[in-house]
Design an enzyme around this catalytic site. Structure first.
Site, PDB file in Angstrom:
ATOM      1  N   CYS A 275      21.781  70.436  66.407  1.00 33.04           N
ATOM      2  CA  CYS A 275      21.412  69.018  66.777  1.00 33.04           C
ATOM      3  C   CYS A 275      22.303  68.108  66.599  1.00 33.04           C
ATOM      4  O   CYS A 275      22.025  66.931  67.190  1.00 33.04           O
ATOM      5  CB  CYS A 275      20.031  68.780  66.163  1.00 33.04           C
ATOM      6  SG  CYS A 275      18.513  69.959  66.598  1.00 33.04           S
TER       7      CYS A 275
ATOM      8  N   HIS B  99      17.039  58.259  81.109  1.00 32.05           N
ATOM      9  CA  HIS B  99      18.539  58.479  81.402  1.00 32.05           C
ATOM     10  C   HIS B  99      19.379  57.571  80.635  1.00 32.05           C
ATOM     11  O   HIS B  99      20.456  57.155  81.235  1.00 32.05           O
ATOM     12  CB  HIS B  99      18.652  58.324  83.050  1.00 32.05           C
ATOM     13  CG  HIS B  99      18.146  59.501  83.743  1.00 32.05           C
ATOM     14  ND1 HIS B  99      16.779  59.439  83.820  1.00 32.05           N
ATOM     15  CD2 HIS B  99      18.679  60.607  84.274  1.00 32.05           C
ATOM     16  CE1 HIS B  99      16.712  60.947  84.626  1.00 32.05           C
ATOM     17  NE2 HIS B  99      17.818  61.384  84.893  1.00 32.05           N
TER      18      HIS B  99
ATOM     19  N   GLU C  30       9.157  66.864  72.434  1.00 29.74           N
ATOM     20  CA  GLU C  30      10.570  66.953  72.722  1.00 29.74           C
ATOM     21  C   GLU C  30      10.982  68.304  73.338  1.00 29.74           C
ATOM     22  O   GLU C  30      11.814  68.185  74.246  1.00 29.74           O
ATOM     23  CB  GLU C  30      11.294  66.684  71.375  1.00 29.74           C
ATOM     24  CG  GLU C  30      12.814  66.599  71.589  1.00 29.74           C
ATOM     25  CD  GLU C  30      13.401  66.201  70.191  1.00 29.74           C
ATOM     26  OE1 GLU C  30      13.609  65.168  70.111  1.00 29.74           O
ATOM     27  OE2 GLU C  30      14.098  67.302  69.646  1.00 29.74           O
TER      28      GLU C  30
HETATM   29  N1  LIG Z   1      11.297  67.595  62.185  1.00 27.43           N
HETATM   30  C1  LIG Z   1      12.546  67.777  63.196  1.00 27.43           C
HETATM   31  N2  LIG Z   1      13.078  69.062  63.311  1.00 27.43           N
HETATM   32  C2  LIG Z   1      13.849  69.111  64.176  1.00 27.43           C
HETATM   33  C3  LIG Z   1      14.201  68.035  65.100  1.00 27.43           C
HETATM   34  C4  LIG Z   1      13.414  66.755  65.019  1.00 27.43           C
HETATM   35  O1  LIG Z   1      13.478  65.710  65.719  1.00 27.43           O
HETATM   36  N3  LIG Z   1      12.646  66.805  63.876  1.00 27.43           N
HETATM   37  N4  LIG Z   1      14.889  68.193  66.191  1.00 27.43           N
HETATM   38  C5  LIG Z   1      15.627  69.230  66.510  1.00 27.43           C
HETATM   39  C6  LIG Z   1      16.328  69.481  67.622  1.00 27.43           C
HETATM   40  O2  LIG Z   1      17.017  68.206  68.042  1.00 27.43           O
HETATM   41  C7  LIG Z   1      15.847  70.055  68.953  1.00 27.43           C
HETATM   42  O3  LIG Z   1      15.768  69.187  69.927  1.00 27.43           O
HETATM   43  C8  LIG Z   1      14.545  70.794  68.705  1.00 27.43           C
HETATM   44  O4  LIG Z   1      14.800  71.868  68.156  1.00 27.43           O
HETATM   45  P1  LIG Z   1      13.904  73.129  68.108  1.00 27.43           P
HETATM   46  O5  LIG Z   1      12.470  73.000  68.207  1.00 27.43           O
HETATM   47  O6  LIG Z   1      14.316  74.024  67.287  1.00 27.43           O
HETATM   48  O7  LIG Z   1      14.290  73.704  69.673  1.00 27.43           O
HETATM   49  P2  LIG Z   1      14.507  75.087  70.318  1.00 27.43           P
HETATM   50  O8  LIG Z   1      14.057  75.093  71.734  1.00 27.43           O
HETATM   51  O9  LIG Z   1      15.451  75.949  69.993  1.00 27.43           O
HETATM   52  O10 LIG Z   1      12.927  75.765  69.675  1.00 27.43           O
HETATM   53  P3  LIG Z   1      12.612  77.195  69.761  1.00 27.43           P
HETATM   54  O11 LIG Z   1      10.945  77.182  69.701  1.00 27.43           O
HETATM   55  O12 LIG Z   1      13.069  78.016  68.587  1.00 27.43           O
HETATM   56  O13 LIG Z   1      13.038  77.906  71.095  1.00 27.43           O
HETATM   57  C9  LIG Z   1      15.472  70.286  65.594  1.00 27.43           C
HETATM   58  N5  LIG Z   1      14.467  70.225  64.393  1.00 27.43           N
HETATM   59 ZN    ZN Z   2      17.148  67.197  70.557  1.00 22.08          ZN
END
Ligand SMILES: Nc1nc2c(c(=O)[nH]1)N=C([C@H](O)[C@H](O)COP(=O)(O)OP(=O)(O)OP(=O)(O)O)CN2
Ligand code: ZN
EC number: 4.-.-.-
Length: 144
Positions: A37, A78, A129
């Site tokens: 991230c 955007h 998200e």
């Molecule tokens: N507590 C938080 N943890 C994470 C955040 C956040 O904003 N708060 N953000 C991220 C990353 O930016 C990402 O946007 C999201 O991560 P993640 O859920 O791991 O995304 P994936 O699509 O890879 O999830 P899978 O379910 O493993 O496919 C990370 N953590």
């Molecule tokens: Zn992100």
């Protein structure tokens, strides 16, 4: 994701309004511990805002649905969120994480609501998200 049922929050008000909208934005989390991230990337954020109150305005609205969407969509859609004045790369309380973005959406909306004569209040912001990750922000007390 639109039209889904969101978690409910208890409140004492007679009216509760919910607005769904989405916006696309880029961000990065400026800390080595954020892993992948740290790299700039984008999301389509799904948002549900819950507003409550006891009094309607002169149009019979608690608040105009369109105004709620515009406050957030016009500002972030955007855009690169790290560049917005609400966020900072220097302080984790202001990194554009899901948690902080949800709180920031609350702050922007509540500041607007504070200027309305019928004084509605934002009681919950649900921010998705990714398909597997979301945060809910509920103000603990009236802080704005
Ligand atoms: N507590 C938080 N943890 C994470 C955040 C956040 O904003 N708060 N953000 C991220 C990353 O930016 C990402 O946007 C999201 O991560 P993640 O859920 O791991 O995304 P994936 O699509 O890879 O999830 P899978 O379910 O493993 O496919 C990370 N953590
Ligand atoms: Zn992100």
């Amino acid at each position: 994701m639109m039209q889904q049922i969101y978690p409910v929050t208890e409140h004492p008000y007679a009216y509760e309004l919910n607005k769904d909208f989405q916006f696309a934005a880029a961000h990065y989390i400026p800390h080595a511990d954020a892993g992948k991230c740290q790299n700039m990337h984008g999301h389509t954020y799904f948002t549900n805002v819950t507003i409550a109150g006891d009094d309607l305005d002169h149009t019979g609205f608690l608040v105009n649905f369109k105004r709620i969407k515009d406050l957030i969509h016009k500002r972030f859609d955007h855009r690169m969120m790290n560049e917005d004045t609400k966020f900072s790369d220097q302080d984790a309380e202001y990194f554009p994480t899901t948690e902080v973005v949800a709180r920031t959406i609350y702050e922007i909306i509540q500041e607007y609501l504070n200027n309305l004569p019928n004084k509605p209040t934002c009681v919950q912001v649900y921010l998705r998200e990714t398909p597997t990750s979301y945060c809910i922000y509920r103000p603990k007390e009236k802080t704005l």
